[in-house]
Design a protein around this motif. Sequence first.
Motif, PDB file in Angstrom:
ATOM      1  N   ASP A   1      23.339   3.189   9.020  1.00 22.74           N
ATOM      2  CA  ASP A   1      21.929   3.314   9.393  1.00 22.74           C
ATOM      3  C   ASP A   1      21.323   1.967   9.745  1.00 22.74           C
ATOM      4  OD1 ASP A   1      22.038   6.027   8.910  1.00 22.74           O
ATOM      5  OD2 ASP A   1      21.214   5.851   6.877  1.00 22.74           O
ATOM      6  N   GLU A   2      21.916   0.884   9.291  1.00 19.54           N
ATOM      7  CA  GLU A   2      21.371  -0.451   9.497  1.00 19.54           C
ATOM      8  C   GLU A   2      21.992  -1.190  10.674  1.00 19.54           C
ATOM      9  OE1 GLU A   2      21.755  -2.489   5.796  1.00 19.54           O
ATOM     10  OE2 GLU A   2      20.428  -1.111   4.757  1.00 19.54           O
ATOM     11  N   LEU A   3      22.840  -0.529  11.455  1.00 18.83           N
ATOM     12  CA  LEU A   3      23.451  -1.191  12.596  1.00 18.83           C
ATOM     13  C   LEU A   3      22.417  -1.367  13.701  1.00 18.83           C
ATOM     14  CD1 LEU A   3      26.916   0.570  12.817  1.00 18.83           C
ATOM     15  CD2 LEU A   3      26.364  -1.655  11.822  1.00 18.83           C
ATOM     16  N   LEU A   4      22.475  -2.509  14.363  1.00 23.46           N
ATOM     17  CA  LEU A   4      21.571  -2.827  15.455  1.00 23.46           C
ATOM     18  C   LEU A   4      22.371  -3.106  16.713  1.00 23.46           C
ATOM     19  CD1 LEU A   4      19.306  -5.383  13.556  1.00 23.46           C
ATOM     20  CD2 LEU A   4      18.823  -2.972  13.952  1.00 23.46           C
ATOM     21  N   THR A   5      21.826  -2.733  17.840  1.00 22.32           N
ATOM     22  CA  THR A   5      22.449  -3.080  19.114  1.00 22.32           C
ATOM     23  C   THR A   5      22.125  -4.533  19.427  1.00 22.32           C
ATOM     24  OG1 THR A   5      20.543  -2.467  20.445  1.00 22.32           O
ATOM     25  CG2 THR A   5      22.155  -0.718  19.969  1.00 22.32           C
TER      26      THR A   5
ATOM     27  N   TYR B   1      27.779 -16.008  21.416  1.00 17.84           N
ATOM     28  CA  TYR B   1      28.126 -16.163  19.999  1.00 17.84           C
ATOM     29  C   TYR B   1      29.245 -15.207  19.605  1.00 17.84           C
ATOM     30  CZ  TYR B   1      23.572 -18.549  19.802  1.00 17.84           C
ATOM     31  OH  TYR B   1      22.509 -19.388  20.016  1.00 17.84           O
ATOM     32  N   GLU B   2      29.230 -14.026  20.202  1.00 17.33           N
ATOM     33  CA  GLU B   2      30.298 -13.045  19.956  1.00 17.33           C
ATOM     34  C   GLU B   2      31.641 -13.589  20.449  1.00 17.33           C
ATOM     35  OE1 GLU B   2      31.338  -8.411  21.090  1.00 17.33           O
ATOM     36  OE2 GLU B   2      29.500  -9.312  21.837  1.00 17.33           O
ATOM     37  N   GLN B   3      31.638 -14.194  21.630  1.00 18.55           N
ATOM     38  CA  GLN B   3      32.873 -14.777  22.178  1.00 18.55           C
ATOM     39  C   GLN B   3      33.402 -15.892  21.283  1.00 18.55           C
ATOM     40  OE1 GLN B   3      31.725 -16.024  26.094  1.00 18.55           O
ATOM     41  NE2 GLN B   3      32.154 -14.025  27.020  1.00 18.55           N
ATOM     42  N   LEU B   4      32.500 -16.640  20.661  1.00 18.93           N
ATOM     43  CA  LEU B   4      32.894 -17.730  19.773  1.00 18.93           C
ATOM     44  C   LEU B   4      33.337 -17.230  18.398  1.00 18.93           C
ATOM     45  CD1 LEU B   4      30.080 -20.345  20.487  1.00 18.93           C
ATOM     46  CD2 LEU B   4      32.422 -20.350  21.347  1.00 18.93           C
ATOM     47  N   GLY B   5      33.076 -15.953  18.127  1.00 19.95           N
ATOM     48  CA  GLY B   5      33.423 -15.386  16.831  1.00 19.95           C
ATOM     49  C   GLY B   5      32.345 -15.570  15.780  1.00 19.95           C
ATOM     50  N   LEU B   6      31.164 -16.012  16.199  1.00 21.61           N
ATOM     51  CA  LEU B   6      30.064 -16.211  15.260  1.00 21.61           C
ATOM     52  C   LEU B   6      29.351 -14.908  14.916  1.00 21.61           C
ATOM     53  CD1 LEU B   6      28.550 -19.455  16.827  1.00 21.61           C
ATOM     54  CD2 LEU B   6      30.077 -19.268  14.855  1.00 21.61           C
ATOM     55  N   VAL B   7      29.404 -13.963  15.848  1.00 22.68           N
ATOM     56  CA  VAL B   7      28.837 -12.633  15.659  1.00 22.68           C
ATOM     57  C   VAL B   7      29.974 -11.658  15.892  1.00 22.68           C
ATOM     58  CG1 VAL B   7      27.181 -10.937  16.533  1.00 22.68           C
ATOM     59  CG2 VAL B   7      26.574 -13.356  16.464  1.00 22.68           C
ATOM     60  N   VAL B   8      30.165 -10.749  14.953  1.00 28.41           N
ATOM     61  CA  VAL B   8      31.269  -9.798  15.059  1.00 28.41           C
ATOM     62  C   VAL B   8      30.701  -8.392  15.237  1.00 28.41           C
ATOM     63  CG1 VAL B   8      33.312  -8.873  13.914  1.00 28.41           C
ATOM     64  CG2 VAL B   8      32.670 -11.262  13.574  1.00 28.41           C
ATOM     65  N   PRO B   9      31.024  -7.726  16.358  1.00 33.68           N
ATOM     66  CA  PRO B   9      30.517  -6.373  16.566  1.00 33.68           C
ATOM     67  C   PRO B   9      31.212  -5.382  15.632  1.00 33.68           C
ATOM     68  CG  PRO B   9      32.029  -6.963  18.312  1.00 33.68           C
ATOM     69  CD  PRO B   9      31.852  -8.189  17.458  1.00 33.68           C
ATOM     70  N   CYS B  10      30.516  -4.320  15.321  1.00 31.98           N
ATOM     71  CA  CYS B  10      31.067  -3.272  14.461  1.00 31.98           C
ATOM     72  C   CYS B  10      31.680  -2.140  15.276  1.00 31.98           C
ATOM     73  CB  CYS B  10      29.977  -2.715  13.557  1.00 31.98           C
ATOM     74  SG  CYS B  10      29.384  -3.918  12.379  1.00 31.98           S
ATOM     75  N   ALA B  11      31.451  -2.124  16.557  1.00 29.83           N
ATOM     76  CA  ALA B  11      31.967  -1.066  17.418  1.00 29.83           C
ATOM     77  C   ALA B  11      33.044  -1.638  18.331  1.00 29.83           C
ATOM     78  CB  ALA B  11      30.838  -0.481  18.251  1.00 29.83           C
ATOM     79  N   PRO B  12      33.960  -0.783  18.792  1.00 30.07           N
ATOM     80  CA  PRO B  12      35.015  -1.258  19.692  1.00 30.07           C
ATOM     81  C   PRO B  12      34.441  -1.796  21.003  1.00 30.07           C
ATOM     82  CG  PRO B  12      35.448   0.993  18.942  1.00 30.07           C
ATOM     83  CD  PRO B  12      34.068   0.623  18.484  1.00 30.07           C
TER      84      PRO B  12
ATOM     85  N   GLY C   1      28.126  -1.434  21.363  1.00 29.88           N
ATOM     86  CA  GLY C   1      28.401  -2.165  20.132  1.00 29.88           C
ATOM     87  C   GLY C   1      27.152  -2.448  19.338  1.00 29.88           C
ATOM     88  N   ALA C   2      27.319  -2.576  18.064  1.00 30.34           N
ATOM     89  CA  ALA C   2      26.210  -2.871  17.182  1.00 30.34           C
ATOM     90  C   ALA C   2      26.653  -3.860  16.129  1.00 30.34           C
ATOM     91  CB  ALA C   2      25.715  -1.577  16.530  1.00 30.34           C
ATOM     92  N   ILE C   3      25.671  -4.582  15.603  1.00 28.06           N
ATOM     93  CA  ILE C   3      25.984  -5.518  14.528  1.00 28.06           C
ATOM     94  C   ILE C   3      25.106  -5.174  13.339  1.00 28.06           C
ATOM     95  CG2 ILE C   3      26.775  -7.355  16.045  1.00 28.06           C
ATOM     96  CD1 ILE C   3      24.089  -8.663  15.803  1.00 28.06           C
ATOM     97  N   PRO C   4      25.537  -5.515  12.156  1.00 24.24           N
ATOM     98  CA  PRO C   4      24.757  -5.148  10.971  1.00 24.24           C
ATOM     99  C   PRO C   4      23.365  -5.758  10.986  1.00 24.24           C
ATOM    100  CG  PRO C   4      26.944  -5.881  10.357  1.00 24.24           C
ATOM    101  CD  PRO C   4      26.779  -6.175  11.825  1.00 24.24           C
ATOM    102  N   GLY C   5      22.401  -4.956  10.571  1.00 24.29           N
ATOM    103  CA  GLY C   5      21.030  -5.418  10.485  1.00 24.29           C
ATOM    104  C   GLY C   5      20.704  -5.930   9.111  1.00 24.29           C
ATOM    105  N   THR C   6      19.477  -6.374   8.975  1.00 27.96           N
ATOM    106  CA  THR C   6      19.053  -6.882   7.666  1.00 27.96           C
ATOM    107  C   THR C   6      18.014  -5.984   7.081  1.00 27.96           C
ATOM    108  OG1 THR C   6      17.410  -8.302   8.730  1.00 27.96           O
ATOM    109  CG2 THR C   6      19.551  -9.267   8.232  1.00 27.96           C
TER     110      THR C   6
END
Length: 56
Positions: A13-17, A35-46, A51-56
């Motif tokens: 429920d907390e995933l964000l696009t 940042y995703e390409q650098l590996g600083l942000v990791v997507p949760c979807a294939p 794709g989405a990343i965890p929210g706060t």
Amino acid sequence: MSHSSRQEATAADELLTIGQVSERTGVARSALHYYEQLGLVVPCAPPGTNGAIPGT
């Protein structure tokens, strides 16, 4: 529902696009993709999906 299942449902429920993260933080989508390409942000979807990343 087990405790583990409730945690997974809450996390989903907390995933964000990328767009939502961009809007909430003021960081450009292109920067988030970089940042995703650098590996600083990791997507949760294939890759290739909404794709989405965890929210706060």
